[in-house]
Design a protein around this motif. Structure first.
Motif: not given
Length: 330
Positions: A316-327
């Motif tokens: 939840s604190q990794n912005k790059d991972v969050l972007k991949i999940i959202e995409r």
């Protein structure tokens, strides 16, 4: 008379050709409409299949979590990790703290109309910290564990959001054969009372390290296999540390391993899901993107571990991972 026939015959023929041409155009239009309708139906069926794909996230019930955040990321299933409602050691009394936590968390999940699976992490003969694992050699404890699962199912089986139980007795010190003998015994006892409840069975913890080769899963019904991609540490692409070994890691190796798992599942008529359980550190977003691409290629369901444990395994604190999940969840 002959001159009359010579004049009228071409007129009749031209009229006939016009009718045939008109009829042909209508037939072509009908055929075209049918083809277009079929394309629309096929597209809708394909879209429905895509919509039915599981996009799961693990949530640690021992920590606070924001259900709305899970929903905003467009996950469609929560795998709720929660301690069992019976203590691991004899006389296996009710763990009221775990029971209260479970009911509170489920209430929050159902409030936002989300589907969930309950992942029970402890119970008679087994503790999540690894200190107790006598369940693998004690049929009585395995029986009590199955009864505990039935207690939990009974509480939630009438909820439309309840989608099943996960059996995940993570222990790398037990032999694979014993692992599956015990889990099979538990599953069959549960299914005597609840044959229609879906059970997710996590594969033996070392399965990924063994390239999903020679899996000893017995024949079971209404069971989905959960293959865990687990690393203690990694450099991607490069190498990763699993439970017991260091292994080379790149997209081709991931594809090969997951394809082997899928072929096994298809051959034995099992549904399957992949759990990605890795430290969300540098370049973990690249690995996750590769797994998403492989999952689309092989039509795999994915569970991402996890969103609220407040450690390296919390994305939840990794912005790059969050972007991949959202995409990819869109």
């Amino acid at each position: 008379m002959k001159r009359f026939l010579l004049i009228i015959l071409p007129v009749i023929l031209l009229s006939s050709f016009a009718l045939i041409k008109s009829s042909s155009k209508k037939d072509s239009k009908i055929i075209s409409d049918i083809k277009n309708t079929k394309k629309i139906i096929d597209a809708e069926v394909l879209e429905a299949k895509v919509d039915n794909k599981i996009k799961a996230v693990s949530v640690d019930g021992s920590f606070p979590f924001d259900v709305s955040k899970v929903k905003d990321l467009e996950f469609n299933l929560i795998i709720l990790k929660n301690a069992g409602v019976r203590i691991p050691s004899s006389p296996y009394k009710t763990d009221y703290k775990a029971l209260k936590s479970l009911e509170k968390n489920i209430k929050e999940i159902e409030k936002v109309n989300m589907n969930y699976i309950i992942d029970v992490t402890s119970g008679p003969g087994f503790s999540s910290d690894g200190n107790i694992s006598s369940i693998f050699t004690n049929d009585t404890e395995a029986l009590y564990f199955s009864k505990m699962l039935c207690e939990i199912i009974k509480r939630h089986s009438n909820s439309k959001y309840f989608k099943g139980i996960m059996l995940d007795l993570e222990n790398t010190n037990v032999l694979e054969e014993n692992y599956y003998n015990t889990t099979k015994y538990i599953i069959e006892k549960v299914q005597k009372n609840y044959p229609d409840v879906k059970i997710l069975l996590s594969l033996y913890p070392l399965s990924f390290e063994n390239n999903f080769q020679n899996i000893l899963v017995p024949k079971l019904s209404n069971v989905t296999l959960n293959g865990v991609v687990y690393f203690k540490g990694m450099s991607y692409p490069g190498y990763a540390a699993g439970y017991k070994t260091s292994l080379k890691l790149n997209k081709n190796i991931l594809l090969s391993n997951l394809q082997t798992f899928k072929e096994f599942s298809d051959r034995n008529n099992y549904d399957m899901i992949i759990t990605v359980k890795i430290p969300w550190t540098e370049k973990s977003d690249i690995l996750l993107q590769d797994i998403f691409e492989i999952s689309k290629m092989l039509h795999l369901n994915i569970n991402i571990y996890n969103i609220n444990s407040l450690d390296d395994y919390d994305f939840s604190q990794n912005k790059d991972v969050l972007k991949i999940i959202e995409r990819n969840n869109k």
